[in-house]
Motif scaffolding. Structure first.
Motif, PDB file in Angstrom:
ATOM      1  N   THR A 142       0.825  -1.214   0.000  1.00 34.70           N
ATOM      2  CA  THR A 142       0.000   0.000   0.000  1.00 34.70           C
ATOM      3  C   THR A 142       0.858   1.261   0.000  1.00 34.70           C
ATOM      4  O   THR A 142       2.051   1.223   0.330  1.00 34.70           O
ATOM      5  N   ASP A 143       0.223   2.383  -0.339  1.00 33.03           N
ATOM      6  CA  ASP A 143       0.876   3.673  -0.182  1.00 33.03           C
ATOM      7  C   ASP A 143       0.531   4.249   1.189  1.00 33.03           C
ATOM      8  O   ASP A 143      -0.109   3.592   2.017  1.00 33.03           O
ATOM      9  N   HIS A 144       0.926   5.492   1.433  1.00 33.02           N
ATOM     10  CA  HIS A 144       0.734   6.082   2.761  1.00 33.02           C
ATOM     11  C   HIS A 144      -0.729   6.350   3.092  1.00 33.02           C
ATOM     12  O   HIS A 144      -1.077   6.573   4.253  1.00 33.02           O
ATOM     13  N   GLN A 145      -1.604   6.321   2.097  1.00 36.69           N
ATOM     14  CA  GLN A 145      -3.034   6.532   2.330  1.00 36.69           C
ATOM     15  C   GLN A 145      -3.801   5.215   2.431  1.00 36.69           C
ATOM     16  O   GLN A 145      -5.021   5.220   2.541  1.00 36.69           O
ATOM     17  N   GLY A 146      -3.091   4.105   2.411  1.00 37.62           N
ATOM     18  CA  GLY A 146      -3.742   2.799   2.492  1.00 37.62           C
ATOM     19  C   GLY A 146      -4.276   2.286   1.182  1.00 37.62           C
ATOM     20  O   GLY A 146      -5.024   1.297   1.163  1.00 37.62           O
ATOM     21  N   ALA A 147      -3.909   2.933   0.072  1.00 40.05           N
ATOM     22  CA  ALA A 147      -4.347   2.461  -1.242  1.00 40.05           C
ATOM     23  C   ALA A 147      -3.419   1.352  -1.722  1.00 40.05           C
ATOM     24  O   ALA A 147      -2.192   1.449  -1.597  1.00 40.05           O
ATOM     25  N   ALA A 208      -7.145   3.257 -10.968  1.00 39.80           N
ATOM     26  CA  ALA A 208      -8.165   3.066  -9.931  1.00 39.80           C
ATOM     27  C   ALA A 208      -7.515   3.040  -8.553  1.00 39.80           C
ATOM     28  O   ALA A 208      -6.377   2.584  -8.395  1.00 39.80           O
ATOM     29  N   ARG A 209      -8.254   3.491  -7.559  1.00 46.98           N
ATOM     30  CA  ARG A 209      -7.767   3.465  -6.193  1.00 46.98           C
ATOM     31  C   ARG A 209      -8.586   2.432  -5.407  1.00 46.98           C
ATOM     32  O   ARG A 209      -9.807   2.528  -5.319  1.00 46.98           O
ATOM     33  N   ILE A 210      -7.883   1.450  -4.871  1.00 45.07           N
ATOM     34  CA  ILE A 210      -8.512   0.393  -4.082  1.00 45.07           C
ATOM     35  C   ILE A 210      -7.986   0.497  -2.659  1.00 45.07           C
ATOM     36  O   ILE A 210      -6.778   0.394  -2.422  1.00 45.07           O
ATOM     37  N   LEU A 211      -8.888   0.705  -1.722  1.00 46.39           N
ATOM     38  CA  LEU A 211      -8.524   0.869  -0.322  1.00 46.39           C
ATOM     39  C   LEU A 211      -8.228  -0.481   0.320  1.00 46.39           C
ATOM     40  O   LEU A 211      -8.952  -1.459   0.105  1.00 46.39           O
ATOM     41  N   THR A 212      -7.171  -0.538   1.107  1.00 46.80           N
ATOM     42  CA  THR A 212      -6.886  -1.729   1.898  1.00 46.80           C
ATOM     43  C   THR A 212      -7.435  -1.525   3.301  1.00 46.80           C
ATOM     44  O   THR A 212      -7.096  -0.552   3.973  1.00 46.80           O
ATOM     45  N   ALA A 213      -8.315  -2.433   3.744  1.00 49.78           N
ATOM     46  CA  ALA A 213      -8.978  -2.304   5.040  1.00 49.78           C
ATOM     47  C   ALA A 213      -8.606  -3.483   5.933  1.00 49.78           C
ATOM     48  O   ALA A 213      -8.450  -4.610   5.451  1.00 49.78           O
TER      49      ALA A 213
END
Length: 331
Positions: A142-147, A208-213
């Protein structure tokens, strides 16, 4: 929102139990693995689901029809085991709105309602669990935003410890299908299979931006030892107890146990981590870390770390055992 649930695997790691019962319908803490997931989806408000079936598909169809008659259920058959991307390609006629994609080898503690309140900048969510043995899994970078930036299968270096657990929400379903087509037009991965994670990577590569949760818990149900660990967790948290309609006499109960209606336990020691399903009989036995199937009979035994199929008979046995439904072991 629709749910897509791939179920076409043969469950070879759980034989002999999966010769007669599809892996998603094996019970843990007295409930089929798949039912935990279906009940969560229905609670979320998802009532249309697409099941990708294969091995013992007719058993799955019957189970859904009888246990979940209010579902709007669709079934597609994966005749060629060409991977997870191949499975999702078969659902294309139904993939015309937001999707939850759920693989049912595991149970999880995840906030699925995140899908309903996700910001408009996100194309989807991939749930992940931080693990120590990252080499065993596909991991999410992921990147720093959790993407998500990458998914890497079984990395040798610790580029991430976020394991992909097989739970996804996809808002941009058109781009997902484009990614699946791109994946299937490319060379297959190991074993000649095409992976859904490659389609997610395609989405990210297209912007696309996919969030990691995160998930609070992740419990494997794909092999015997893991299934028993998951059984223990469920008994200790939500599924333990003795039914008022069970008969327990001259028996020592130790730790977390579940004894269902109609079961009879006499002159025995049970636990920790024992599920005795409905109408099973346990006589003069010591049983721990075991699931005893419905209608089974255990007599004069010392059993541990075992899976006993429904209506099986085990007499005079000591040790660890894994027997399918209607089996007979002992004298």
């Amino acid at each position: 929102m629709k749910a897509i649930i791939p179920l076409a695997g043969r469950g070879t790691r759980l034989r002999p139990h999966t010769y007669l019962t599809p892996k998603p319908l094996l019970k843990v803490a007295g409930k089929p693995v798949m039912s935990y997931i279906l009940d969560d989806l229905i609670e979320l408000g998802v009532h249309e689901m697409v099941f990708v079936v294969g091995y013992l598909g007719d058993v799955i169809r019957k189970f859904i029809g009888e246990r979940y008659p209010s579902l709007e259920a669709h079934f597609v058959e994966q005749r060629v085991q060409d991977g997870t991307a191949g499975a999702l390609k078969l659902t294309e006629p139904y993939a015309n709105e937001e999707l939850l994609i759920v693989f049912v080898d595991t149970l999880f503690d995840a906030d699925l309602s995140l899908a309903k309140r996700l910001g408009g900048e996100w194309a989807g969510v991939i749930w992940a669990k931080e693990v120590e043995d990252y080499q065993r899994f596909g991991v999410v970078v992921t990147d720093h935003q959790g993407a998500m930036t990458r998914i890497v299968e079984k990395p040798k270096e610790p580029i991430s410890r976020l394991a992909n657990i097989g739970l996804y929400y996809i808002r941009d379903y058109d781009l997902l299908l484009e990614g699946i087509h791109h994946t299937l037009d490319s060379d297959p991965g190991p074993g000649g299979e095409y992976y859904l994670t490659d389609a997610f990577q395609y989405m990210v590569d297209q912007g696309a931006r996919i969030l990691t949760a995160p998930v609070g818990g992740w419990y494997d149900c794909g092999k015997r030892d893991a299934l028993l660990v998951t059984n223990h967790h469920l008994l200790e948290t939500t599924r333990g107890g003795v039914s008022d309609a069970a008969s327990v006499e001259s028996t020592d109960l130790q730790g977390a146990v579940r004894i269902e209606a109609g079961a009879v336990v006499r002159g025995s020691a049970l636990g920790p981590n024992v599920t005795v399903e409905e109408h099973a009989l346990v006589l003069n036995s010591r049983v721990r870390d075991t699931i005893v199937g419905a209608g089974a009979r255990i007599e004069d035994c010392e059993i541990h770390d075992s899976l006993i199929g429904g209506s099986a008979v085990v007499e005079g046995f000591q040790g660890q055992l894994s027997v399918a439904d209607h089996s007979e072991v002992g004298r």
